[in-house]
Design an enzyme around this catalytic site. Sequence first.
Site, PDB file in Angstrom:
ATOM      1  N   TRP A 318       0.841  -1.204   0.000  1.00 12.98           N
ATOM      2  CA  TRP A 318       0.000   0.000   0.000  1.00 12.98           C
ATOM      3  C   TRP A 318       0.875   1.253   0.000  1.00 12.98           C
ATOM      4  CZ3 TRP A 318      -0.540   4.290   3.066  1.00 12.98           C
ATOM      5  CH2 TRP A 318      -1.688   5.068   2.856  1.00 12.98           C
ATOM      6  N   HIS A 319       1.985   1.197   0.718  1.00 10.71           N
ATOM      7  CA  HIS A 319       2.854   2.364   0.820  1.00 10.71           C
ATOM      8  C   HIS A 319       3.672   2.599  -0.441  1.00 10.71           C
ATOM      9  CE1 HIS A 319       1.936   2.067   5.148  1.00 10.71           C
ATOM     10  NE2 HIS A 319       2.261   3.331   5.184  1.00 10.71           N
ATOM     11  N   GLY A 320       3.903   1.587  -1.234  1.00 13.28           N
ATOM     12  CA  GLY A 320       4.668   1.822  -2.447  1.00 13.28           C
ATOM     13  C   GLY A 320       4.914   0.553  -3.244  1.00 13.28           C
ATOM     14  N   PHE A 462       1.950   8.243  -1.777  1.00 15.06           N
ATOM     15  CA  PHE A 462       1.227   7.007  -1.573  1.00 15.06           C
ATOM     16  C   PHE A 462      -0.209   7.112  -2.057  1.00 15.06           C
ATOM     17  CE2 PHE A 462       4.188   7.156   2.223  1.00 15.06           C
ATOM     18  CZ  PHE A 462       5.223   6.604   1.513  1.00 15.06           C
TER      19      PHE A 462
END
Length: 462
Positions: A318-320, A462
Site C-alpha cells: 500500500w505504501h509503495g 502514496f
Amino acid sequence: MLFSSVEFLFRFLPVFMLIYLFVPDKYRNVVLLAGSLLFYGVGEPYYVLLLILSILINYKAGQFIVQKEDKIRKNILVASLFYNFGILFLFKYWDFVAETINRFLKGEKIPTLSLALPLGISFYTFQIVSYLIDCYKGKLKEEVSFTSFAAYVTMFPQLIAGPIVKYEEVSERMSERKIRPKAVESGMKLFSIGLGLKVLLANQIGTLWNSIMTAGAGNLSVPVAWMGAFAYSFQIYFDFWGYSLMAKGLGRMLGFRIPKNFDDPYISKSISEFWRRWHITLGRWFREYLYIPLGGNRKGYARTVFHLLVVWTCTGLWHGADFNFVLWGLTFFVIASVEKKWIGKWLEQSKLLGHLYIVLLIPVTWVIFAISDMQQLLRYLQNMIGIQTSNVIVGSGQAMRYLKEYGVLFLCCILFSTPYPMKWYRKYKYKWYAVVAIVLIFWFSVYEMMMGSNNPFLYFRF
C-alpha cells in the site's frame, strides 16, 4: 496544493472559508465539493477527471448495493471492488509487476505504462471501498445524496494523505452541521501546531537525512548512519503527524470531527503497540476489511500467522510499489509474529526494555522504508552495524559537526515525540501565553516557507 504553502494559506483557504461560512447550511456540501475539486485540480488538472469518474461510478454502485436483492448486491460489490482496485493497480503497481516479470524472463515481455501516480489515490480508493462494504453490510441504511457522497470522497482536509475516514463517522455532519466560533478557533490552533511540526521539525531534520544520503549509503561511519536513521525517523513522524493534525484542524473548522490518526507511537513498548498508535485509520482499515474477513485470530495460531502475513504484505505494498516496501512490511510481520508468540508479554512488563527495543528497532525499519535501491539499502544497514565495504567518507569528525548543528533540533524532536507538549497544550490552550505561542509557531512557519526551505510531504507519494 500543499497545506504548508503560501498559495494554500493566503489564497485558497481564506477565500474558501469566507464563502463556506456565509452560505446557507444547505449549500455547504456544494461549496465543500467545489472547493475540494479545485484544491485537487491545482495539483492534478487531468487526474481530477479520474476522481470525478470514480465518484460517479461508486455512487451508483453504492445505491444499487443498498437497493437490490442479495445476489445482485454481491455481484455489484465484487464488480466495484474490481474497478477500484483495478484502477489503483493500473496506476500504482502495473509498472512494478511488469518490470519484475521482465527481469525474471530476461526480456520486454510486458510493456510498461510510465503513468504518473495520481495524488492520494491509495487514500481515496480505500475510503471508497470502506463505504461500499459498509453499504453491503447494512451499516449505511439511509439514502446518501450524491452531493454528500462526493463531498465525503473529495473533502480536501483528508483527500491527499488521509486520515482514511469511514462515512458513518461523518454522516450526521454531512446532512446538518453548525459552524461554531469556538470550533473554528480550535481548528485554527490545531492546524497551526501541525504546520509547525511539519515546517519547523520535519523539514529541518529532513535536511540532515538528505545530507547524509548525498554522501552515499555505503560511505558512512556507524554514528553517522544511526544519526541519519534517527533523522529520517523524526522527519517522517512529524511530516505525517503534522499533516494529520492540520487535517483534523481543518475538519474542525468545517464542522467535522476527523478521526485521530496518531497516538504518540514512539513511546510504544512493542511493534504491535507501535502499529496500534501509528496511522490508526490505515491499521483499522486493514483490520476491519481484510484481517477479520480472512478469519483474524479465530482459526488457530498457524492461520493467524498466515493472515498477518497477508495483511503486512498488503500494508507494505500500500505504501509503495517497490521491493523495499515489501521487505518493510515483511519485517514488521516477522517481528509482530515473534512478539505474539514469545516476547510480547515480556516487553509489556518492562517499560525500560520495551522503550529501548523500540528506539533501536524503529529507525532500522524506517531505513528499509526510505531506501528503494536494495544494494544501497544493504550498504546502509551494514554501516549501521559497522560492516564497511568501502572507504568511510563521513566519519566521526563529521558526526560531531552534525551533532553540533542539529543537536538542539534532535532534542526538540525527542520532546515533541512524547505526550507532554500536547498535554500542556490541552491544559493551557485557552491561556493568553498558549495563544501567543501558537501565533508565533504559525508565523515562524510562514517565514520558513517564504525562505524556501525543503518542503515535501512524504505521504503524498502514496
